[in-house]
Design an enzyme around this catalytic site. Structure first.
Site, PDB file in Angstrom:
ATOM      1  N   SER A   1     -10.482  -2.223   7.652  1.00 48.34           N
ATOM      2  CA  SER A   1     -11.913  -1.958   7.467  1.00 48.34           C
ATOM      3  C   SER A   1     -12.198  -0.915   6.395  1.00 48.34           C
ATOM      4  O   SER A   1     -13.307  -0.830   5.904  1.00 48.34           O
ATOM      5  CB  SER A   1     -12.543  -1.511   8.786  1.00 48.34           C
ATOM      6  OG  SER A   1     -12.079  -0.236   9.154  1.00 48.34           O
TER       7      SER A   1
ATOM      8  N   SER B   1     -15.926  -5.025   8.005  1.00 43.85           N
ATOM      9  CA  SER B   1     -15.962  -3.735   8.684  1.00 43.85           C
ATOM     10  C   SER B   1     -17.005  -3.755   9.789  1.00 43.85           C
ATOM     11  O   SER B   1     -18.159  -4.118   9.564  1.00 43.85           O
ATOM     12  CB  SER B   1     -16.285  -2.614   7.682  1.00 43.85           C
ATOM     13  OG  SER B   1     -16.489  -1.394   8.349  1.00 43.85           O
TER      14      SER B   1
END
Length: 270
Positions: free
Chosen positions: A91, A229
């Site tokens: 992420s 993310s």
């Protein structure tokens, strides 16, 4: 299974501290008195074997007493100074890679009590662009790491894969695109109010057009791997009392994610 390592560490330190204290104020004086009485009975020096037998402690006392200073030092270092973590997801690519071991400054945003996370000393406030470890708002037993995008009072707009802060677009400069002939992934340099860092974009993912106003004592967090993310765009703001510390160094990289020290489930959005 999630467990609170800080709570376990505090409990072990407390228990070993009680054993150390009990030995110091009760057991040790009794051993010394017994040793002195034995010496008086023989009217002279005791042999080393007899001394060792009299001074011998039970296993649990010896373990608790010897572990207390070690646990206390680890507790102080981990709670107030520096804590290591490992990155389990992508992420924060390209800034942080899967398997990176990072160091987190625990006192940068103020000294906090372990377990309770209550701030006892004010030091610094988060700044835009900081990479911060915090407790996941929907499950505080899990640690997340993201970049601070929005400060209290900011109006954040995410439109066509660009960030706007209080109406001002944050510039992006293309560094590379892959594959070159039919680009799907882009590597860009983003200038976040003067903080330059690299981000990834996935052109195959749909654009978002959303806007948020950051409440007082809260922060808006985003991962550098923008289309992969799980961050404030999906679960909201991060309260100030959930902050853990500021990431400041990568000290080692291991190609695969290890189970400890566990960083938490920083999930990639499918």
């Amino acid at each position: 299974m999630d467990f609170d390592f800080a709570l376990i560490l505090v409990a072990l330190t407390f228990i070993s501290g009680l054993v150390w204290f009990y030995d110091k104020v009760s057991l040790k004086p009794k051993r010394e008195a017994k040793l002195s009485a034995a010496a008086n009975q023989v009217d002279g020096e005791l042999s080393e074997s007899v001394k060792a037998e009299i001074e011998r402690e039970s296993g649990w006392v010896d373990t608790g007493r010897s572990m207390f200073p070690v646990l206390l030092i680890v507790l102080v270092l981990r709670s107030f100074l520096v804590e290591p973590f490992q990155i389990p997801s992508g992420s924060m690519l390209p800034t942080l890679k899967i398997g990176d071991f990072i160091l987190v400054n625990k006192f940068h945003y103020g000294l906090r009590l372990p377990v309770l996370n209550t701030k006892i000393v004010e030091i610094n406030e988060p700044e835009r662009g900081d990479v911060i470890v915090f407790k996941y708002p929907e499950n505080p037993s899990i640690n997340y790491i993201k970049r601070v995008v929005g400060l209290p009072g900011d109006v954040i707009r995410y439109q066509d894969k660009m960030i706007f802060i209080n109406g001002e677009a944050q510039p992006q400069k293309l560094l590379a695109q892959l594959p070159p002939n039919r680009p799907v992934q882009q590597l860009l340099e983003e200038n976040l109010s003067g903080v330059k860092h690299q981000i990834n974009k996935d052109l195959a993912r749909p654009s978002q057009n959303m806007q948020w106003t950051v409440p007082d004592n809260h922060y808006f967090m985003m991962g550098d791997n923008r289309d992969n993310s799980n961050d404030s765009r999906y679960w909201g703001f991060v309260s100030e009392d959930l902050l853990v510390g500021k990431a400041f160094a990568v000290w080692m990289h291991w190609p695969t994610f290890l189970s400890w020290p566990k960083f938490g489930d920083v999930r990639v959005i499918e």
